[in-house]
Design an enzyme around this catalytic site. Structure first.
Site, PDB file in Angstrom:
ATOM      1  N   CYS A 108      -3.288   2.168   6.599  1.00  0.00           N
ATOM      2  CA  CYS A 108      -4.077   3.321   6.168  1.00  0.00           C
ATOM      3  C   CYS A 108      -3.652   3.780   4.773  1.00  0.00           C
ATOM      4  CB  CYS A 108      -3.949   4.470   7.166  1.00  0.00           C
ATOM      5  SG  CYS A 108      -4.974   5.872   6.676  1.00  0.00           S
ATOM      6  N   LYS A 147      -1.740  -4.151  12.083  1.00  0.00           N
ATOM      7  CA  LYS A 147      -2.818  -4.314  11.096  1.00  0.00           C
ATOM      8  C   LYS A 147      -2.332  -3.745   9.772  1.00  0.00           C
ATOM      9  CE  LYS A 147      -7.753  -3.513  10.361  1.00  0.00           C
ATOM     10  NZ  LYS A 147      -7.809  -2.448   9.368  1.00  0.00           N
ATOM     11  N   GLY A 209     -12.165  -7.713   6.334  1.00  0.00           N
ATOM     12  CA  GLY A 209     -12.608  -7.364   4.987  1.00  0.00           C
ATOM     13  C   GLY A 209     -13.797  -8.180   4.523  1.00  0.00           C
ATOM     14  N   ASP A 210     -14.923  -7.465   4.364  1.00  0.00           N
ATOM     15  CA  ASP A 210     -16.116  -8.032   3.742  1.00  0.00           C
ATOM     16  C   ASP A 210     -16.765  -9.151   4.554  1.00  0.00           C
ATOM     17  OD1 ASP A 210     -15.294  -6.262   1.795  1.00  0.00           O
ATOM     18  OD2 ASP A 210     -14.632  -7.802   0.375  1.00  0.00           O
TER      19      ASP A 210
END
Ligand SMILES: Cc1cc2nc3c(=O)[nH]c(=O)nc-3n(C[C@H](O)[C@H](O)[C@H](O)COP(=O)(O)O)c2cc1C
Length: 352
Positions: A108, A147, A209-210
């Site tokens: 985060c 993560k 991601g993406d």
């Protein structure tokens, strides 16, 4: 070699039915979102990050995040914090609530979290990060995953130096979102780094991601050797993206399907958090569902201004009258309510 997105794989003892996971997203990954994600083909779903301090203090609203339905498994609950003992206590609560995995947030980038020494900050504090993983892994019998982002600063390779240490400390799986904390969501996810991490560790790695289409999912799986891809923003108000990636759906949903899924999501959310909280919480979802050219902009703006969920329902059904029948078919296919275990009463979730 063809990529099989349906292939089963394991995190420790937990079998994951498919190589597509739904990303944890604060303010998004409520139970309704996770259930929908499972229905559309995610093999693994994850709660949003939950404060270990909030759990440890018995904060009612935080405890509500531990409500897990039987139709969500396999499910990870993600915790964040900076104190190994408090994280361990929170992890025990997560396990008791029925989660299949405890995921730890070292990614985060938000200041409110990093300034407390939690989230992505821990990527620059490997000793503390390892102590956290160790005490969490010692505290629970379910597998523990982590993560993370690539590091704090742009170009950082911290994830590569810390990754193997986290595995030695007890992490049974790693997820990498290869952007720096500083980047937030700008630029693009550098999955070359994910490939490097995969080579360095002998536990499954998930790439986040993406990833927004099946072809991109296949590309990332193939080029990195990762065990699974995680999809976040592409699934906001758009479970059909998950369906496309999972190979279950082709083409765009009809307006009736969009409205029916939104109505189901709204009803589940009201049940989950109570009408009052749901009214504000749902507003961002209207734009997400009805955007992408599906409905005109003024219609979305009108819904956001309405004061009750019931009024929004009426307007939606007026705009897509066939949606009612689609909704009934959807509901008929859902598990009966008594097949769903709600581990905490709804009133607890709505409180605090
Ligand atoms: C609104 C929002 C909230 C997020 N909250 C979390 C979170 O609670 N825990 C976490 O590990 N990642 C969180 N993330 C990061 C996502 O899990 C994911 O790694 C990131 O969005 C990149 O994937 P995407 O391109 O598929 O969205 C969040 C992302 C967004 C957009």
């Amino acid at each position: 070699m063809a990529i099989d997105l349906e292939a089963r794989w394991n995190i420790g003892s937990v079998e994951i039915p498919g190589r597509l996971a739904l990303a944890p997203m604060a303010g998004v990954s409520v139970q309704a979102f996770r259930r929908q994600g499972r229905r559309f083909g995610a093999g693994l779903v994850c709660s949003e990050m939950v404060s270990c301090a909030g759990l440890s203090h018995g904060n009612e609203r935080t405890l509500g995040y531990l409500r897990i339905g039987r139709d969500e498994h396999p499910l990870a609950v993600q915790i964040f914090g900076s104190e190994p003992e408090v994280m361990a206590e929170a992890a025990r609560m997560v396990e008791d609530a029925g989660a299949d995995l405890v995921d730890i947030n070292f990614g985060c980038p938000v200041r409110k979290v990093t300034k407390t020494g939690a989230g992505a900050t821990l990527l620059e504090e490997p000793d503390r990060a390892c102590r956290i993983v160790e005490s969490v892994a010692d505290a629970v019998s379910v597998p523990v995953s982590v993560k993370m982002r690539r590091g704090l600063e742009n170009g950082s390779r911290a994830a590569l130096s810390i990754g193997p240490k986290l595995v030695d400390a007890g992490a049974a799986s790693l997820t990498l979102h290869p952007r720096s904390a500083r980047q937030m969501y700008t630029g693009s996810a550098d999955h070359e780094l994910t490939a490097e991490l995969v080579d360095l560790v002998d536990v499954p790695v998930m790439a986040s991601g993406d990833v927004d289409t099946r072809s991109r999912a296949e590309e990332v799986l193939e080029s990195t050797g990762c065990a699974a891809v995680m999809v976040g923003r592409a699934a906001q108000g758009n479970p059909w993206a998950l369906g496309e990636i999972a190979g279950r759906i082709e083409g765009e949903p009809t307006r009736e399907e969009v409205v029916a899924e939104l109505l189901l999501f709204m009803r589940d959310t009201v049940e989950e958090m109570g009408e009052q909280r749901a009214t504000g919480f749902l507003k961002k979802f209207y734009g997400w569902y009805l955007g992408r050219g599906r409905f005109p902009k003024p219609f979305k703006q009108e819904l956001v201004r309405l004061e009750s969920v019931a009024e929004v329902e009426r307007r939606l059904l007026a705009a897509a009258p066939g949606a009612g029948a689609v909704l009934e078919r959807l509901r008929a296919a859902l598990p009966a309510p008594d097949n769903v275990t709600l581990d905490l009463p709804v009133s607890i979730y709505a409180g605090g």
